[in-house]
Scaffold this motif. Structure first.
Motif, short mmCIF file in Angstrom:
data_model
loop_
_atom_site.label_atom_id
_atom_site.label_comp_id
_atom_site.label_asym_id
_atom_site.label_seq_id
_atom_site.Cartn_x
_atom_site.Cartn_y
_atom_site.Cartn_z
N LYS A 16 0.83 -1.21 0.00
CA LYS A 16 0.00 0.00 0.00
C LYS A 16 0.86 1.25 0.00
O LYS A 16 0.56 2.23 -0.69
CB LYS A 16 -0.92 -0.02 1.22
N SER A 19 2.49 1.78 -3.46
CA SER A 19 1.53 2.20 -4.48
C SER A 19 1.32 3.71 -4.48
O SER A 19 0.92 4.28 -5.50
CB SER A 19 0.18 1.50 -4.26
N SER A 20 1.60 4.35 -3.37
CA SER A 20 1.37 5.80 -3.27
C SER A 20 2.64 6.62 -3.48
O SER A 20 2.62 7.84 -3.35
CB SER A 20 0.78 6.13 -1.90
#
Length: 225
Positions: A16, A19-20
């Motif tokens: 997560k 992904s950012s």
């Protein structure tokens, strides 16, 4: 919490985060992931688009570092130090733990001499302390230290990320095993059938003998009378 669940949570956390992030902003994540004491699998992080996009860029060494921890060993790092970032102590420890897992994939009896060479350990006491405190206590391996034979007998070792092409080899090996199992099953069935046939023949022979004995008894009985 068992090691598999903790690992799954760590993987999800770093995926997560990755992904950012973009480009050099991934640097702290790579350092944190490859230093984390609970993370020993990196293929899912490598598959995150923002990570794969590092290929061919000025930040490609971040991708190479993740690949090293996914598939490589301490010896691989030493052979490629010129093009890889310098590792911090926690990363060195992690890579040496992963090296033990790689060695345990192909051999369940690991000689001390081989381990000391692969891990850059200078004496047996240091090696045994590493295996106990950093490998067995962490749950990634289970085994027995044999001081007399100077070896580590592996009873369990956590699996590493599959290397490129390794899945195909595993499927080929599994296919060969299934073929061998099928042939063995046919052979066993044929032997069972042969045994059944012989058993019936033995029963028939035994009955014939018993019938002949009865006939002889009757004949002798008549002669006596």
């Amino acid at each position: 919490m068992d090691i598999e669940q903790k690992q799954a949570e760590m993987i999800d956390h770093f995926m997560k985060q990755a992904s950012s992030l973009k480009g050099s902003a991934i640097t702290p994540l790579v350092l944190e992931a490859t230093s984390n004491p609970s993370l020993f699998a990196f293929s899912e992080i490598l598959a995150v688009p923002s990570v794969t996009e590092l290929e061919g860029t000025e930040n490609a060494t971040l991708l190479d570092t993740l690949r090293l921890f996914a598939h490589g060993t301490w010896s691989d790092y030493k052979g490629n130090m010129a093009r890889l970032p310098q590792l911090v102590p926690d990363q060195i420890l992690k890579l040496k733990q992963l090296t033990v897992l790689t060695l345990a994939e192909s051999n369940k009896v690991l000689p001390y001499d081989q381990l000391m060479q692969e891990l850059d350990v200078t004496n047996v006491r240091e090696l045994e302390d590493f295996l106990i405190n950093e490998c067995m206590y962490s749950g990634i391996v289970r085994g027995k230290l044999d001081q007399l034979r100077r070896c580590f007998e592996v009873q369990f070792a956590a699996g590493r990320d599959l290397r490129p092409g390794q899945l195909g080899n595993m499927l080929h090996t599994l296919s060969d095993w299934l073929t061998t199992s099928d042939n063995l099953l046919v052979s066993i069935q044929e032997k069972i059938k042969w045994a059944d046939t012989m058993s019936e023949a033995d029963k028939k022979h035994q009955k014939d003998v018993e019938d002949r004995v009865e006939e002889v008894k009757k004949t002798l009985s008549l002669k006596v009378s």
